[in-house]
Design a protein around this motif. Structure first.
Motif, short mmCIF file in Angstrom:
data_model
loop_
_atom_site.label_atom_id
_atom_site.label_comp_id
_atom_site.label_asym_id
_atom_site.label_seq_id
_atom_site.Cartn_x
_atom_site.Cartn_y
_atom_site.Cartn_z
N LEU A 1 0.86 -1.11 0.02
CA LEU A 1 0.02 0.16 0.08
C LEU A 1 0.82 1.10 0.11
N ALA A 2 2.02 1.21 0.59
CA ALA A 2 2.75 2.37 0.59
C ALA A 2 3.55 2.86 -0.82
N LYS A 3 3.32 1.79 -1.70
CA LYS A 3 3.89 2.21 -2.95
C LYS A 3 2.84 2.82 -3.77
N SER A 4 1.47 2.96 -3.36
CA SER A 4 0.58 3.60 -4.37
C SER A 4 -0.23 4.65 -3.45
N GLN A 5 -0.21 4.57 -2.17
CA GLN A 5 -1.11 5.41 -1.42
C GLN A 5 -0.28 6.25 -0.45
N LEU B 1 -2.50 4.59 7.14
CA LEU B 1 -2.53 4.48 8.44
C LEU B 1 -4.25 4.37 8.90
N VAL B 2 -5.05 5.25 8.01
CA VAL B 2 -6.45 4.88 8.29
C VAL B 2 -6.86 3.46 8.01
N TYR B 3 -6.23 3.05 6.85
CA TYR B 3 -6.68 1.49 6.56
C TYR B 3 -6.43 0.71 7.71
N PHE B 4 -5.27 0.79 8.18
CA PHE B 4 -4.72 -0.20 9.24
C PHE B 4 -5.72 0.00 10.69
N LEU B 5 -5.85 1.18 10.97
CA LEU B 5 -6.80 1.47 12.12
C LEU B 5 -8.03 0.93 11.82
N ALA B 6 -8.65 1.11 10.54
CA ALA B 6 -10.19 0.56 10.51
C ALA B 6 -10.12 -0.89 10.33
N PRO C 1 -11.82 -5.48 4.00
CA PRO C 1 -10.48 -4.98 4.17
C PRO C 1 -9.54 -5.38 2.97
N PHE C 2 -10.01 -6.69 2.63
CA PHE C 2 -9.22 -7.36 1.34
C PHE C 2 -9.70 -6.55 0.23
N PHE C 3 -11.10 -6.24 -0.12
CA PHE C 3 -11.33 -5.57 -1.22
C PHE C 3 -10.54 -4.26 -1.23
N PHE C 4 -10.74 -3.54 -0.14
CA PHE C 4 -9.97 -2.12 -0.26
C PHE C 4 -8.58 -2.19 -0.47
N LEU C 5 -7.82 -3.33 -0.01
CA LEU C 5 -6.65 -3.66 -0.28
C LEU C 5 -6.43 -4.00 -1.92
N ILE C 6 -7.09 -4.96 -2.39
CA ILE C 6 -6.85 -5.33 -3.94
C ILE C 6 -7.20 -3.80 -4.75
N LEU C 7 -8.32 -3.13 -4.37
CA LEU C 7 -8.79 -1.87 -5.07
C LEU C 7 -7.51 -0.81 -5.06
N HIS C 8 -6.77 -0.59 -4.06
CA HIS C 8 -5.85 0.53 -3.89
C HIS C 8 -4.28 0.10 -3.86
N SER C 9 -4.17 -1.17 -4.25
CA SER C 9 -2.81 -1.56 -4.31
C SER C 9 -2.06 -1.53 -5.68
N HIS C 10 -3.00 -1.34 -6.58
CA HIS C 10 -2.74 -1.19 -8.39
C HIS C 10 -1.97 -2.03 -8.47
N VAL C 11 -2.53 -3.27 -8.48
CA VAL C 11 -1.75 -4.62 -8.99
C VAL C 11 -1.85 -4.47 -10.55
N ASP C 12 -0.69 -4.61 -11.31
CA ASP C 12 -0.85 -4.75 -12.97
C ASP C 12 -0.38 -5.98 -13.30
N ASP C 13 0.15 -6.92 -12.53
CA ASP C 13 0.94 -7.96 -13.02
C ASP C 13 -0.21 -8.97 -13.33
N ASP C 14 -0.32 -9.46 -14.53
CA ASP C 14 -1.50 -10.56 -15.06
C ASP C 14 -1.26 -11.77 -14.21
N ARG C 15 -0.24 -12.41 -13.65
CA ARG C 15 -0.05 -13.57 -12.86
C ARG C 15 -0.50 -13.30 -11.67
N SER C 16 -0.77 -12.19 -10.95
CA SER C 16 -1.34 -11.85 -9.82
C SER C 16 -2.79 -11.93 -9.75
N TRP C 17 -3.27 -11.50 -10.94
CA TRP C 17 -4.76 -11.23 -11.22
C TRP C 17 -5.28 -12.77 -11.35
#
Length: 106
Positions: free
Chosen positions: A20-24, A30-35, A54-70
Motif C-alpha cells: 500500500l505504501a507504494k501507491s497510497q 494509517l487509516v486503513y490499518f486502524l479501520a 479490508p481485502f477488497f480495499f487492499l486489492i482496489l488500492h494496491s494497483h496490481v498490474d501483474d497478470d499472474r497476480s490477477w
C-alpha cells in the motif's frame, strides 16, 4: 503452539503495508490499518466475512498490474467459493435443541 504463526502474521502486515505504501499516501495507509484493526480485533469469531471488506480495499488500492497476480487472485476466489458452496450443500449438521437440519455459511 498458538503463537507459532505470529511471525507469519507480522510478515503479512509488513507486506501489506509495503504494497500500500507504494501507491497510497501515508495517511490513507494509517487509516486503513486502524479501520481494519477496529474491525478484526473485537470480532468474536474469526470468519471470512470479517476480512472481505479490508481485502477488497487492499486489492482496489494496491494497483496490481501483474497478470499472474490477477490470475492467482481469480483462482483463489473460485476455490473459496467452491469450498463455501460444498460446505453449504453437502455438510449439513443438526443440533439437539434445534429441529431440522442446519447448514453452515459465513
Amino acid at each position: 503452539m498458538k503463537y507459532l504463526l505470529v511471525p507469519l502474521y507480522v510478515y503479512s502486515w509488513i507486506s501489506i503495508f509495503n504494497i500500500l505504501a507504494k501507491s497510497q499516501r501515508k495517511t490513507w495507509v494509517l487509516v486503513y490499518f486502524l479501520a481494519t484493526a477496529a474491525t478484526l480485533i473485537p470480532a468474536p469469531l474469526i470468519e471470512f466475512r470479517y476480512y472481505t471488506i479490508p481485502f477488497f480495499f487492499l486489492i482496489l488500492h494496491s494497483h496490481v498490474d501483474d497478470d499472474r497476480s490477477w490470475l492467482l487472485m481469480g483462482i483463489l476466489y473460485v476455490a473459496i467459493n467452491i469450498f463455501t458452496i460444498y460446505m453449504f450443500l453437502f455438510r449439513p449438521f443438526s443440533w439437539v435443541h434445534e429441529t431440522g437440519v442446519q447448514r453452515f455459511i459465513w
